[in-house]
Scaffold this motif. Structure first.
Motif, PDB file in Angstrom:
ATOM      1  N   GLN A 167      56.263  33.596  34.702  1.00  0.00           N
ATOM      2  CA  GLN A 167      55.978  32.329  34.031  1.00  0.00           C
ATOM      3  C   GLN A 167      56.730  31.162  34.648  1.00  0.00           C
ATOM      4  N   LEU A 168      57.782  31.450  35.393  1.00  0.00           N
ATOM      5  CA  LEU A 168      58.576  30.393  36.034  1.00  0.00           C
ATOM      6  C   LEU A 168      57.983  29.946  37.367  1.00  0.00           C
ATOM      7  N   ILE A 169      57.201  30.801  38.008  1.00  0.00           N
ATOM      8  CA  ILE A 169      56.750  30.532  39.375  1.00  0.00           C
ATOM      9  C   ILE A 169      55.887  29.276  39.465  1.00  0.00           C
ATOM     10  N   LEU A 170      54.855  29.161  38.625  1.00  0.00           N
ATOM     11  CA  LEU A 170      53.940  28.022  38.722  1.00  0.00           C
ATOM     12  C   LEU A 170      54.632  26.682  38.457  1.00  0.00           C
ATOM     13  N   PRO A 171      55.376  26.521  37.353  1.00  0.00           N
ATOM     14  CA  PRO A 171      56.037  25.225  37.164  1.00  0.00           C
ATOM     15  C   PRO A 171      57.093  24.922  38.227  1.00  0.00           C
ATOM     16  N   ALA A 172      57.812  25.943  38.696  1.00  0.00           N
ATOM     17  CA  ALA A 172      58.817  25.707  39.733  1.00  0.00           C
ATOM     18  C   ALA A 172      58.156  25.287  41.040  1.00  0.00           C
ATOM     19  N   PHE A 173      57.043  25.919  41.382  1.00  0.00           N
ATOM     20  CA  PHE A 173      56.316  25.527  42.596  1.00  0.00           C
ATOM     21  C   PHE A 173      55.752  24.115  42.458  1.00  0.00           C
ATOM     22  N   THR A 174      55.215  23.794  41.281  1.00  0.00           N
ATOM     23  CA  THR A 174      54.635  22.465  41.059  1.00  0.00           C
ATOM     24  C   THR A 174      55.665  21.369  41.265  1.00  0.00           C
ATOM     25  N   LEU A 175      56.862  21.574  40.735  1.00  0.00           N
ATOM     26  CA  LEU A 175      57.931  20.586  40.915  1.00  0.00           C
ATOM     27  C   LEU A 175      58.540  20.649  42.308  1.00  0.00           C
ATOM     28  N   GLY A 176      58.708  21.855  42.820  1.00  0.00           N
ATOM     29  CA  GLY A 176      59.387  22.032  44.093  1.00  0.00           C
ATOM     30  C   GLY A 176      58.606  21.536  45.290  1.00  0.00           C
ATOM     31  N   PHE A 177      57.266  21.540  45.203  1.00  0.00           N
ATOM     32  CA  PHE A 177      56.445  21.153  46.355  1.00  0.00           C
ATOM     33  C   PHE A 177      56.687  19.694  46.744  1.00  0.00           C
ATOM     34  N   GLY A 178      56.728  18.822  45.754  1.00  0.00           N
ATOM     35  CA  GLY A 178      57.007  17.416  46.051  1.00  0.00           C
ATOM     36  C   GLY A 178      58.413  17.212  46.577  1.00  0.00           C
ATOM     37  N   LEU A 179      59.383  17.974  46.058  1.00  0.00           N
ATOM     38  CA  LEU A 179      60.761  17.868  46.533  1.00  0.00           C
ATOM     39  C   LEU A 179      60.916  18.397  47.947  1.00  0.00           C
ATOM     40  N   VAL A 180      60.172  19.461  48.274  1.00  0.00           N
ATOM     41  CA  VAL A 180      60.184  19.986  49.646  1.00  0.00           C
ATOM     42  C   VAL A 180      59.788  18.879  50.614  1.00  0.00           C
ATOM     43  N   ALA A 181      58.728  18.169  50.274  1.00  0.00           N
ATOM     44  CA  ALA A 181      58.244  17.095  51.133  1.00  0.00           C
ATOM     45  C   ALA A 181      59.285  15.994  51.298  1.00  0.00           C
ATOM     46  N   LEU A 182      59.888  15.579  50.202  1.00  0.00           N
ATOM     47  CA  LEU A 182      60.872  14.497  50.257  1.00  0.00           C
ATOM     48  C   LEU A 182      62.113  14.907  51.040  1.00  0.00           C
ATOM     49  N   ILE A 183      62.652  16.074  50.743  1.00  0.00           N
ATOM     50  CA  ILE A 183      63.881  16.524  51.416  1.00  0.00           C
ATOM     51  C   ILE A 183      63.625  16.780  52.894  1.00  0.00           C
ATOM     52  N   ALA A 184      62.464  17.338  53.227  1.00  0.00           N
ATOM     53  CA  ALA A 184      62.141  17.590  54.636  1.00  0.00           C
ATOM     54  C   ALA A 184      62.052  16.278  55.417  1.00  0.00           C
TER      55      ALA A 184
END
Length: 301
Positions: A167-184
């Protein structure tokens, strides 16, 4: 450090005052919590019991005096301690924020570093394209698409709720994807500048290996702007990402804030604002102190 901690006091008081004033102007919660046909005597008794019949400044000072001792009042809607209610939801938001940030750091920093080291290559173009896509796609849209694909079509993950890793995977991926882009993107930009500095050429001239030059010398010196972004974004995540929590039915602080605002639940909304401001200020203080660890030349004297 003591001086900076003391400087947070007027910040917290100012934020609390502004938020309290805005909530006060939003309307009387009595109209939302009591039936329409409630007698006027009952309404007056309810306002008196909750302190809503007092002047604005008296209500604010009363809240501030109790908040200092950790008493944030009682929720008008749930009839339980507002502090305990918010702390329960803050744990859920903290869990989600930590998972999203781990994903972002594990992918974003190496991705940005490799893209900078291989400037102009296929890897660099791929990282830039993914970064652009990650920052262009809204979280609510990505969350809906993730639910449709993973929960409805493939049926490999649940569509919402909290309690299991799945149950944690989908919300964590949803939030993390935008952060991956910004941090990269930030990491790549800072690394490009660091790799052109004289100390990098000197390190290579001394015969140091490329891995040590890139990952120890260049990345450490380029990491201060990245650390700033991490601190700010983590603070925003802890303060509750409302849309993601609503779309994916995550019982976090953002979802509670929306419900409390609609219900004019003054104590809960004020508690959320106060604790959110406190965590954000503390995270910024921690980031400032970590600057000194990364670069000993920085001094706050």
């Amino acid at each position: 450090m003591i001086r900076r901690l003391l400087a947070t006091v007027p910040v917290l008081i100012g934020i609390s005052f502004i938020s309290f004033a805005l909530i006060y102007l939003s309307g009387d919660p009595t109209d939302f919590l009591l039936p329409v046909n409630t007698p006027e005597e009952t309404r007056r008794a309810f306002r008196a019991a909750q302190g809503l019949d007092q002047p604005f400044l008296v209500q604010f000072l009363d809240f501030l005096a109790k908040a200092i001792t950790g008493d944030f009042g009682t929720s008008l809607r749930f009839q339980q301690s507002a502090g305990s209610l918010v702390w329960e939801r803050l744990g859920a938001t903290g869990e989600l924020a930590l998972a999203a940030m781990v994903i972002a750091l594990a992918i974003g920093i190496p991705g940005g570093t490799i893209a900078a080291y291989r400037y102009g290559s296929v890897t660099d173009r791929a990282v830039r394209a993914i970064s652009l896509l990650g920052q262009a796609v809204p979280n609510f849209y990505l969350g809906v698409v993730a639910v449709i694909v993973c929960a409805v079509w493939l049926r490999i993950l649940p569509s919402g709720g909290r309690g299991t890793v799945e149950q944690l995977i989908l919300p964590a991926f949803t939030l993390g994807f935008g952060l991956v882009a910004l941090i990269a993107r930030v990491t790549r930009s800072c690394m490009l500048d660091a790799l052109r500095q004289d100390y990098i050429r000197t390190a290579r001239a001394k015969g140091l290996g490329e891995n040590r030059v890139v990952w120890k010398h260049a990345l450490r010196n380029a990491f201060i702007p990245v650390l700033t972004i991490i601190g700010l974004q983590f603070g925003l995540l802890l303060n509750g990402v409302v849309v993601t929590e609503i779309v994916l039915s995550w019982p976090g602080i953002g979802r509670l804030a929306i419900q409390s605002i609609y219900a004019r639940d003054f104590p809960v909304v004020q508690t959320i604002v106060f604790l959110s401001a406190f965590t954000f200020v503390m995270l910024n203080l921690m980031v400032d102190l970590l600057y000194v660890v990364l670069d000993p030349r920085i001094s706050y004297k």
